[in-house]
Design an enzyme around this catalytic site. Structure first.
Site, mmCIF file in Angstrom:
data_model
loop_
_atom_site.group_PDB
_atom_site.id
_atom_site.type_symbol
_atom_site.label_atom_id
_atom_site.label_comp_id
_atom_site.label_asym_id
_atom_site.label_seq_id
_atom_site.Cartn_x
_atom_site.Cartn_y
_atom_site.Cartn_z
ATOM 1 N N LEU A 75 -7.735 80.520 -112.571
ATOM 2 C CA LEU A 75 -8.941 79.858 -112.077
ATOM 3 C C LEU A 75 -8.761 78.366 -111.817
ATOM 4 C CD1 LEU A 75 -11.567 81.733 -114.271
ATOM 5 C CD2 LEU A 75 -10.820 82.249 -111.941
ATOM 6 N N CYS A 76 -7.521 77.888 -111.820
ATOM 7 C CA CYS A 76 -7.254 76.481 -111.511
ATOM 8 C C CYS A 76 -7.297 76.255 -110.001
ATOM 9 C CB CYS A 76 -5.876 76.068 -112.020
ATOM 10 S SG CYS A 76 -5.833 75.719 -113.760
ATOM 11 N N HIS A 77 -7.855 75.119 -109.636
ATOM 12 C CA HIS A 77 -7.874 74.733 -108.226
ATOM 13 C C HIS A 77 -6.511 74.168 -107.840
ATOM 14 C CE1 HIS A 77 -12.170 74.574 -109.246
ATOM 15 N NE2 HIS A 77 -12.378 74.827 -107.981
ATOM 16 N N MET A 113 -4.894 70.741 -116.912
ATOM 17 C CA MET A 113 -4.046 71.939 -116.918
ATOM 18 C C MET A 113 -2.665 71.652 -116.341
ATOM 19 S SD MET A 113 -5.786 74.034 -118.588
ATOM 20 C CE MET A 113 -4.552 75.305 -118.485
ATOM 21 N N GLU A 114 -2.599 70.759 -115.373
ATOM 22 C CA GLU A 114 -1.302 70.395 -114.793
ATOM 23 C C GLU A 114 -0.442 69.675 -115.823
ATOM 24 O OE1 GLU A 114 -3.872 71.535 -111.526
ATOM 25 O OE2 GLU A 114 -4.227 70.312 -113.297
ATOM 26 N N ASP A 128 15.378 77.589 -122.939
ATOM 27 C CA ASP A 128 16.271 78.437 -122.161
ATOM 28 C C ASP A 128 17.674 77.847 -122.044
ATOM 29 O OD1 ASP A 128 16.921 80.654 -120.335
ATOM 30 O OD2 ASP A 128 16.982 79.073 -118.814
#
Length: 162
Positions: A75-77, A113-114, A128
């Site tokens: 739901l992130c733009h 969120m970014e 990793d």
């Protein structure tokens, strides 16, 4: 308690309509860490990892993660990100690597969120890169440190270094 904005009146998930919001300068800073043995940290800081420059690759992965957040979080733009800076700092006291990400935009919604995705992606990439020598590393305390801009204004996490 704030209202959950990603649910409509029927309780269904939806993307928030930001079309009526003014475009303003937005900033978010997030942090986290990867804890490991002192031996693994030395391998990274001395440049002896078989896969190459661990910190450099993790930094690039964090930047790429921030730019692709809307592809990962449903739901992130998609946002016109104007700056992403990812800092990876070896910390012998942890022992491990502390990660910080700063993201900026001028838009109708924030970049929290970014910034969180940048830290997460950098941490996963670091894991990793050296998992062949240590599988017991711990990724921890990924959190929002600071956010500025928009209707809700400034947020600074308690105990934040910012």
């Amino acid at each position: 308690m704030a209202e959950l904005t990603h649910f409509d009146g029927s309780g269904h998930a939806h993307m928030v309509d930001v079309s009526d919001k003014a475009a303003t300068a937005r900033l978010a800073v997030a942090s986290g860490y990867v804890r490991m043995t002192p031996e693994t940290l030395a391998l990274i800081t001395e440049g002896r990892a078989k896969k190459g420059d661990v910190l450099g690759v993790a930094r690039l992965a964090g930047i790429m993660g921030a730019k692709r957040t809307s592809d990962l979080i449903p739901l992130c733009h998609p946002l016109p990100v104007t700056k992403v800076a990812v800092d990876l700092a070896p910390d012998p006291q942890l022992p491990g690597v502390r990660i910080s990400a700063t993201v900026k935009t001028a838009g109708q919604t924030g970049v929290e969120m970014e910034a969180l995705t940048a830290v997460s992606t950098a941490a996963l990439t670091l894991y990793d890169m050296v998992k062949a020598v240590e599988k017991t590393m711990v990724i921890g305390e990924i959190r929002l440190e600071l956010k500025e801009g928009g209707k809700s204004g400034r947020f600074e996490a308690p105990g934040s270094k910012e």
